[in-house]
Write an enzyme that holds these catalytic residues in place. Structure first.
Site, mmCIF file in Angstrom:
data_model
loop_
_atom_site.group_PDB
_atom_site.id
_atom_site.type_symbol
_atom_site.label_atom_id
_atom_site.label_comp_id
_atom_site.label_asym_id
_atom_site.label_seq_id
_atom_site.Cartn_x
_atom_site.Cartn_y
_atom_site.Cartn_z
ATOM 1 N N GLY A 193 -1.115 -3.613 -30.486
ATOM 2 C CA GLY A 193 -0.319 -2.387 -30.523
ATOM 3 C C GLY A 193 0.665 -2.305 -29.368
ATOM 4 N N SER A 194 0.795 -1.104 -28.810
ATOM 5 C CA SER A 194 1.858 -0.845 -27.830
ATOM 6 C C SER A 194 1.735 -1.654 -26.544
ATOM 7 C CB SER A 194 1.900 0.648 -27.497
ATOM 8 O OG SER A 194 2.327 1.389 -28.625
ATOM 9 N N THR A 195 0.534 -2.129 -26.200
ATOM 10 C CA THR A 195 0.422 -2.956 -24.996
ATOM 11 C C THR A 195 1.227 -4.238 -25.133
ATOM 12 O OG1 THR A 195 -1.622 -3.966 -25.847
ATOM 13 C CG2 THR A 195 -1.859 -2.050 -24.398
ATOM 14 N N SER A 250 6.569 4.748 -25.081
ATOM 15 C CA SER A 250 6.029 3.864 -26.109
ATOM 16 C C SER A 250 6.628 4.173 -27.483
ATOM 17 C CB SER A 250 4.504 3.980 -26.172
ATOM 18 O OG SER A 250 3.968 2.924 -26.939
#
Length: 356
Positions: A193-195, A250
């Site tokens: 995901g966003s990481t 994000s």
């Protein structure tokens, strides 16, 4: 019975072993002192006792997935025990003799045993204890099937803690189910995901596609691609953001628009440069290399997904190592769990946690 824990299957196996025309057969390996005492009291012909060494893990579950375990012959079967088995096990001694027809020895050749090498790990037992405690608490609070945590020194790749839950006691690994022996930090895959947006951002800035203060229109928090549902910023309308704030907030839409400018070929190159798609460390058997797109097969929709960390499979250790690249200024270190130096540098800890 002298062997009070002898099951029907164990009795059948023993009958089979004893029925063979061999001069020697084990009745029981790793018998307890009480069992040995009971058997000795029976004074059975042909029964003798042999002392064997056994690996003992005094800290029980602590760092079990890192250490691994050994089998009845003290051969490493998991974790560091398996990877460095030849290093730490040493070599057994041997005595070769030649005899004549009357069994008289006339030649003797002896090879003395060689002790195995010592191995010092990078694991900090205090951090390991904290990591295991917090992972267990998180799994139980979320009622999850399992979880993992990695603490990595970004300046040299040393693994300071690696915890997985559920866990097991290496002294009795045979009693633990396979799922408990699974090192989730290197064997489980998940969509980051966003990481994963740090990869998109790094590629865009390094390739000169965009600067941190350049503006990005998030177009109402919605972007559409043919054949799939619209991708959103989860109900947010951020309007026009600097690229820095695209990452801070994000924004999926912002990351996708920048990822499309980077392109499949260049973004795929940076995915590999950050260590995804291959094993992160040689220390752990069974480590997954992860799953990444072949840039040549990526369409615009797939590129959009990967730009925000979806349709890609990574391990927690890979993600921690990638985050370390940003933390240390651009160097990808191979994560390792064994010491090469006796002195640790000053530490900046990165924690990558995953609840499955």
């Amino acid at each position: 019975d002298a062997l009070d824990d002898c099951t029907a299957k164990m009795r059948d196996d023993l009958r089979e072993r004893l029925s063979k025309k061999n001069s020697f057969a084990y009745v029981r390996r790793r018998a307890t002192p009480l069992q040995a005492k009971r058997v000795a009291a029976l004074k059975l012909d042909g029964i003798a006792f042999r002392q064997e060494s056994k690996r003992f893990y005094p800290n029980r579950e602590l760092a079990a997935h890192v250490l691994g375990y050994v089998g009845v012959d003290n051969v490493g079967l998991g974790g560091i025990e398996a990877t460095f088995d030849k290093t730490v096990r040493g070599r057994e001694g041997k005595l070769l003799v030649q005899t004549d027809a009357r069994r008289q020895v006339f030649s003797r050749l002896e090879r003395t045993p060689t002790a195995g090498a010592s191995l010092e790990l990078t694991i900090d037992d205090n951090l390991q204890h904290i990591a295991e405690r917090e992972v267990r608490a998180g799994v139980e609070a979320a009622r999850a099937d399992g979880g993992t945590a990695v603490i990595l020194d970004p300046n040299n790749g040393e693994i300071l803690a690696m915890a997985s839950y559920p866990t097991f006691n290496p002294n009795d690994y045979g009693d633990a189910p396979e799922v408990a022996r699974r090192n989730r930090a290197v064997q489980d895959l998940y969509e980051p995901g966003s990481t994963f947006k740090i990869v998109t951002a790094s590629a865009a800035i390094q390739e000169g596609v965009i600067k941190p203060d350049d503006l990005v229109d998030t177009q109402g928090g919605v972007i559409k691609f043919a054949g799939r549902k619209p991708i959103t910023d989860m109900g947010h309308n951020y309007g026009i953001l600097t690229f820095t704030n695209v990452i801070v907030k994000s924004s999926n839409v912002g990351a996708i628009k920048v990822g499309l400018k980077v392109g499949a070929e260049r973004l795929g190159l940076y995915v590999k440069r950050f260590g995804f798609g291959r094993q992160a460390s040689p220390d752990f058997p069974g480590e997954s290399p992860g799953i990444v797109w072949d840039p040549g097969r990526m369409n615009e929709s797939a590129l959009a997904s990967m730009s925000m960390g979806y349709q890609v499979g990574v391990t927690p250790l890979q993600m921690a190592a990638a985050a370390s690249v940003v933390a240390n200024g651009g160097t990808l270190y191979e994560p390792r769990s064994e010491e090469h130096t006796s002195e640790l540098q000053s530490l900046a800890y990165l924690v990558c946690r995953l609840l499955l």
